[in-house]
Scaffold this active site. Structure first.
Site, PDB file in Angstrom:
ATOM      1  N   CYS A 117       0.875  -1.173   0.000  1.00 59.09           N
ATOM      2  CA  CYS A 117       0.000   0.000   0.000  1.00 59.09           C
ATOM      3  C   CYS A 117       0.914   1.225   0.000  1.00 59.09           C
ATOM      4  CB  CYS A 117      -0.982  -0.013   1.168  1.00 59.09           C
ATOM      5  SG  CYS A 117      -0.256   0.196   2.802  1.00 59.09           S
ATOM      6  N   CYS A 123      -4.063  -0.602  -2.345  1.00 64.28           N
ATOM      7  CA  CYS A 123      -4.236   0.847  -2.461  1.00 64.28           C
ATOM      8  C   CYS A 123      -4.233   1.209  -3.936  1.00 64.28           C
ATOM      9  CB  CYS A 123      -3.095   1.538  -1.712  1.00 64.28           C
ATOM     10  SG  CYS A 123      -2.935   3.302  -2.022  1.00 64.28           S
ATOM     11  N   CYS A 159       3.397   0.465  -8.482  1.00 65.22           N
ATOM     12  CA  CYS A 159       4.039  -0.772  -8.046  1.00 65.22           C
ATOM     13  C   CYS A 159       4.794  -1.397  -9.221  1.00 65.22           C
ATOM     14  CB  CYS A 159       3.004  -1.751  -7.506  1.00 65.22           C
ATOM     15  SG  CYS A 159       3.721  -3.265  -6.809  1.00 65.22           S
TER      16      CYS A 159
END
Length: 252
Positions: free
Chosen positions: A118, A192, A199
């Site tokens: 997250c 998230c 990411c």
């Protein structure tokens, strides 16, 4: 003897259509936006939106506004609701088919490493890490990190894990995602919407999953005021973890 006609169970009515079945199958593995489901299912957007509306009206699918782009929404399959409706459909056919068996705990011989991500790694991903480790009795190599980690764990993260699940992470500190760049994971789960967008990839063999879960600390306030949001977040993550355990060793 005349057969008494019974109404067709609502789950059967909803899932029987091929497009809706494909949508349910896609959402069983991850949360997605409409445009992503257009690509996954291979149907036009207006048709996808129509069938998603029916699934939402039937209580199988929920939508949440994206925290990355407020004009967009993520769709999430309510697996507990599916379990209930499937049991009801089975019972309508035969009483013995309505037995609701609890999900089993994963005990793989060779656990696949799992990473939860997250933004701050002070709430959602830390809770997920702790709950997956607990659910699998430590047999899965699991870790969490943040794209922009906070200086320390949120007090309510520590509190909710201790009070609701008997887990102590008081000595744990948020970790930066960059520190894991050289590691490889079988599954990477973003919790998230903002973290999902940044990411990095961890290799072609890594299964990518997204859970669109709101930050329980987003509204600020005192610890006591935000604690109910942390309890709700932990409960949702715990539910998702139960179903995740059944798929970690499944073929991708």
């Amino acid at each position: 003897m005349e057969l008494v006609r019974q109404p067709v169970p609502s789950f059967v009515q909803l899932a029987a259509h091929p497009v809706r079945w494909h949508l349910l199958a896609a959402l069983s593995g991850s949360d997605y936006r409409v445009r992503e489901m257009v690509s996954l299912v291979g149907e036009p957007q207006n048709l996808i939106s129509y069938h998603l509306r029916l699934l939402r009206d039937g209580g199988l699918v929920r939508a949440t506004r994206s925290s990355f782009d407020g004009r967009d929404s993520y769709y999430h399959l309510d697996l507990d609701r599916c379990t209930e409706m499937l049991a009801g459909a089975g019972a309508a056919l035969h009483p013995a088919l309505g037995r609701n068996l609890a999900p089993t705990t994963l005990t793989p011989a060779t656990p696949a490493p799992v990473l939860f991500v997250c933004t701050g790694n002070s709430a959602r991903s830390a809770i997920a890490e702790a709950l997956l480790r607990r659910s699998t009795d430590g047999t899965v190599d699991v870790i969490s990190a943040g794209t922009r980690p906070k200086p320390g764990m949120h007090p309510n993260t520590v509190r909710v894990l201790r009070e609701e699940f008997g887990i102590d992470i008081a000595d744990q500190h948020p970790r930066h995602l960059d520190t894991l760049a050289d590691r490889r994971f079988g599954t990477v789960i973003t919790l998230c919407d903002k973290a999902r967008e940044v990411c990095p990839e961890f290799g072609d063999d890594t299964r990518r999953i997204h859970w669109s879960i709101a930050d329980p600390a987003a509204d600020g306030g005192t610890d006591d005021n935000t604690y109910p949001a942390f309890r709700a977040t932990a409960a949702e993550i715990d539910t998702r973890i139960r179903y995740l355990c059944e798929t970690l060793t499944a073929p991708t």
